[in-house]
Design a protein around this motif. Structure first.
Motif, PDB file in Angstrom:
ATOM      1  N   SER A 228       0.835  -1.210   0.000  1.00 23.33           N
ATOM      2  CA  SER A 228       0.000   0.000   0.000  1.00 23.33           C
ATOM      3  C   SER A 228       0.865   1.253   0.000  1.00 23.33           C
ATOM      4  N   ALA A 240      -4.301   4.619   0.005  1.00 22.99           N
ATOM      5  CA  ALA A 240      -4.589   3.417   0.801  1.00 22.99           C
ATOM      6  C   ALA A 240      -4.118   3.599   2.241  1.00 22.99           C
ATOM      7  N   THR A 248      -3.534  -5.101   6.988  1.00 23.14           N
ATOM      8  CA  THR A 248      -4.229  -3.808   6.969  1.00 23.14           C
ATOM      9  C   THR A 248      -5.161  -3.718   5.758  1.00 23.14           C
ATOM     10  N   THR A 249      -4.644  -4.029   4.580  1.00 21.28           N
ATOM     11  CA  THR A 249      -5.456  -3.944   3.365  1.00 21.28           C
ATOM     12  C   THR A 249      -6.331  -5.181   3.259  1.00 21.28           C
ATOM     13  N   ARG A 250      -7.629  -4.953   3.137  1.00 21.29           N
ATOM     14  CA  ARG A 250      -8.557  -6.078   3.033  1.00 21.29           C
ATOM     15  C   ARG A 250      -9.057  -6.217   1.613  1.00 21.29           C
ATOM     16  N   THR A 252      -9.172  -5.112  -2.561  1.00 21.44           N
ATOM     17  CA  THR A 252      -8.240  -4.613  -3.565  1.00 21.44           C
ATOM     18  C   THR A 252      -8.592  -3.160  -3.885  1.00 21.44           C
ATOM     19  N   ILE A 253      -7.572  -2.379  -4.194  1.00 17.78           N
ATOM     20  CA  ILE A 253      -7.752  -0.965  -4.519  1.00 17.78           C
ATOM     21  C   ILE A 253      -7.157  -0.730  -5.898  1.00 17.78           C
ATOM     22  N   ASP A 268      -3.598  -2.420  -5.666  1.00 18.46           N
ATOM     23  CA  ASP A 268      -3.007  -2.820  -4.382  1.00 18.46           C
ATOM     24  C   ASP A 268      -3.861  -3.976  -3.859  1.00 18.46           C
ATOM     25  N   ALA A 270      -4.560  -7.286  -0.838  1.00 21.26           N
ATOM     26  CA  ALA A 270      -4.384  -7.739   0.549  1.00 21.26           C
ATOM     27  C   ALA A 270      -3.166  -8.648   0.612  1.00 21.26           C
TER      28      ALA A 270
END
Ligand SMILES: Nc1nc2c(c(=O)[nH]1)N(C=O)[C@@H](CNc1ccc(C(=O)N[C@@H](CCC(=O)O)C(=O)O)cc1)CN2
Ligand SMILES: Nc1nc2c(ncn2[C@@H]2O[C@H](COP(=O)(O)OP(=O)(O)OP(=O)(O)O)[C@@H](O)[C@H]2O)c(=O)[nH]1
Ligand SMILES: [K+]
Ligand SMILES: [Mg+2]
Length: 446
Positions: A228, A240, A248-250, A252-253, A268, A270
Motif C-alpha cells: 500500500s 490506501a 491492513t489492506t482487506r 483490492t484498490i 493494491d 491484501a
C-alpha cells in the motif's frame, strides 16, 4: 429518409470550447434558423451569433457547414464551435432539437459514416478505441488503422483465400487421383502461411491489449512488505491505509496512474498469507484473482526482514504465472538489509523504498510497457475482430484435411467460411442488430 441528428461532441465538463454536431438533410436549414445567416458557405468558418428558439442570443460562435457528400458522415453536417462549459453547448443543442433534430445515439455519426461508405468497420472501431486509448503507442497503432492498415490485411487475406478457392473450383472436376500434387502442395503451404500470420497477429493483439485498455498491474506480496505504501508513492497521494499491522489492506484498490506514456491500472492487494480471519480470507481470494486478471505483477518483498515461509509461498506463485510479465522488487532499501537477495537472483530483483525512492521501479515498468508496444504487427482492437480472425483460422485449419484427401467440395465449404469471417472484419454485416451493438458502445457525439 434519415432524421437529422445532433449531439455535443466534446467532453462534458469545463473546457474552453465545445463542439455541437448536427448531421442530416435538415442540418443546413436548422443552421440558418439558429444563426440567422442565409448564405452559409461550405467549409467556411463563419463567426456568427447564435440564437435560441425564443430569439435570445446564446453565443458568438464558429459555425462550419460540410455539404453532403463531403463530410464525416457523408450527409450535410453543421458544426457549432461555441464557448466551453455545458450551459452554452446545451442551449445550442436544445435549440436544434426544438427545430426538429433528434438527439443522436452513441456512435450514430460513425454508424452513418459507415453506412454511407465513408469508413469501414475497422476504421470505425479504430476511431472508437482511439478515444479510449491508454498509451501513445496505442494511439499510433490506431491512427494507422484509421488509415486502412487492418483493412489492407483483410483484403490481402481474402484475396489469398479466394485464389486457393479458385484453384480448387477448377480442380473439382478432376478425378481424385488426377489432382496434381504440386498444386495441392502450393495451396497447402499458402494456407499454412496465412494460419501462421493470423496466429502472430492474435498473439500480438493479446499481448498489447493493455496499450488500449490500460495495463493492469497488481502489487502482490505477504503482509507488511509495503504494497500500500508503494501504491501511495506511485500515485503521489495517500490513497490506501498504511500501518505496521499485518493484514491492513482487506479489499483490492485500483487506481489509474501515468507511467511514461502509458496510463495503467494499478492494483493494491491484501497481503497473502494463511489466515483464519473471515474478512481477510476474502481479501486474499481477491488478491489471487487480481493476479489472474493482471498483465503485469509486481511481487514485493521486505528487504529489512529475513526470507520466511510466507515469502516462500509468494515465490512459488511466481513460477506459475505463465503469460504474465513479472517485476520482482525488494522494498525498504532505506533500512538495514536482512533479506538474502540471492534467493531471488533468477528474477533480477530491483531494490526500492516506498519512503525514499522508487525510480528504478518506474523505469523498469516504463521499459516493459514500451517493449510490449513495440513491433509493426497489425493489431486487432476489439473482441469482434479477434473472434472473426480466430474463426477464419479454424475454418482454414478445417479446410486442410479435405484438401489432403482430395474432398474438394468440403475444402471449398470451409474456405468460404474463412472468407466470410475475414471479410466481416471490414465489410458490412447484413444484421442491423450487430451494427447497433457495435456502434452503441461508442461515445455520445462520435
Ligand atoms: N471539428 C472537427 N474535428 C475533427 C473531426 C470532426 O468531425 N470535426 N473528426 C471526426 O472524426 C476528426 C477528423 N476526421 C474527419 C474525417 C473526415 C471529414 C470530412 O469532412 N470528410 C469529407 C471530406 C474529405 C476531404 O476534404 O478530404 C469526405 O470524406 O468526403 C472530416 C473530419 C478529428 N477532428
Ligand atoms: N522504512 C520503510 N518502511 C516502509 C517502507 N514501505 C512501507 N513501510 C512501512 O511498512 C509498514 C507496512 O506498510 P504497508 O504499506 O501497510 O504494507 P502492506 O504490504 O500494504 O501491508 P498489508 O496491507 O497489511 O498486506 C508500514 O509501517 C510502513 O510505513 C519503506 O520503503 N521503508
Ligand atoms: K500493513
Ligand atoms: Mg496494504
Amino acid at each position: 429518409m434519415n432524421e437529422t441528428i445532433s449531439a455535443i461532441a466534446t467532453a462534458h465538463g469545463v473546457s474552453s470550447i465545445s463542439i455541437i454536431r448536427l448531421s442530416g438533410s435538415d442540418a443546413l436549414s436548422i443552421a440558418r434558423r439558429v444563426s440567422k445567416l442565409q448564405n452559409i458557405i461550405p467549409r467556411h468558418a463563419h463567426l456568427t451569433s447564435l440564437y435560441n428558439a425564443e430569439d435570445a442570443l446564446i453565443d458568438q460562435a464558429i459555425m462550419i457547414y460540410f455539404a453532403s457528400p463531403n463530410s464525416f458522415t457523408g450527409e450535410d453536417i453543421v458544426e457549432f464551435q461555441c464557448h466551453g462549459g455545458m450551459i452554452v453547448a446545451e442551449e445550442i443543442l436544445s435549440t436544434v432539437l426544438a427545430y426538429g433534430a433528434r438527439l443522436a445515439e452513441p456512435g450514430e455519426f460513425s454508424k452513418r459514416a459507415f453506412l454511407n461508405g465513408k469508413i469501414d468497420l475497422t476504421e470505425a472501431e479504430a476511431i472508437s478505441k482511439l478515444i479510449e486509448a491508454k498509451s501513445v503507442d496505442a494511439a499510433k497503432i490506431l491512427a494507422k488503422q484509421m488509415k486502412g492498415e487492418l483493412k489492407a490485411f483483410v483484403d490481402e487475406s481474402r484475396d489469398a483465400l479466394l485464389r486457393s478457392l479458385a484453384y480448387s473450383e477448377v480442380m473439382i472436376d478432376y478425378a481424385e487421383e488426377d489432382i496434381p500434387d504440386d498444386i495441392l502442395e502450393s495451396i497447402s503451404s499458402q494456407l499454412d502461411g496465412l494460419i501462421e500470420q493470423i496466429t502472430r497477429i492474435v498473439d500480438a493483439s493479446h499481448r498489447r491489449r493493455g496499450l488500449i485498455e490500460g495495463f493492469k498491474v497488481a502489487i502482490i506480496g505477504k503482509p507488511n512488505v509495503g504494497k500500500s505504501s508503494l501504491l501511495n508513492a506511485l500515485l503521489s497521494y495517500e490513497r490506501a491505509i498504511v500501518s505496521d499491522i499485518a493484514g491492513t489492506t482487506r479489499d483490492t484498490i485500483e487506481e489509474q496512474v501515468r507511467i511514461g506514456s502509458h496510463i495503467i491500472r494499478l492494483v493494491d492487494t491484501a497481503g497473502i498469507r494463511e489466515s483464519e480471519d473471515t474478512i481477510e480470507k476474502i481479501g486474499i481470494e481477491r488478491s489471487l484473482s487480481s493476479v489472474e486478471d493482471a498483465d503485469v505483477i509486481i511481487a514485493l518483498f521486505d528487504s529489512s526482514r529475513v526470507f520466511d515461509h510466507e515469502d516462500e509461498k509468494i515465490v512459488s506463485m511466481l513460477d506459475n504465472l505463465e503469460d504474465k510479465h513479472l517485476i520482482v522488487a525488494l522494498n525498504k532499501s532505506d533500512l538495514e538489509k536482512k533479506f538474502d537477495t540471492s534467493i531471488l537472483s533468477s528474477y533480477d530483483p530491483i531494490e526500492v523504498s516506498a519512503k525514499k525512492g522508487f525510480v528504478r521501479l518506474t523505469e523498469r515498468m516504463e521499459t516493459l510497457f514500451d517493449s510490449i508496444g513495440e513491433g509493426d504487427e497489425i493489431m486487432l482492437v476489439s473482441a469482434r475482430q479477434i473472434e472473426a480472425v480466430k474463426y477464419a483460422k479454424s475454418a482454414i485449419e478445417e479446410a486442410k484435411f479435405p484438401l489432403q484427401s482430395g474432398e474438394l467440395e468440403f475444402f471449398s465449404y470451409h474456405l468460404q467460411e474463412a472468407v466470410k469471417a475475414i471479410s466481416s472484419i471490414s465489410k458490412p454485416y447484413d444484421s442491423e442488430e450487430i451494427l447497433d451493438k457495435m456502434f452503441g458502445e461508442f461515445c455520445l457525439g462520435k
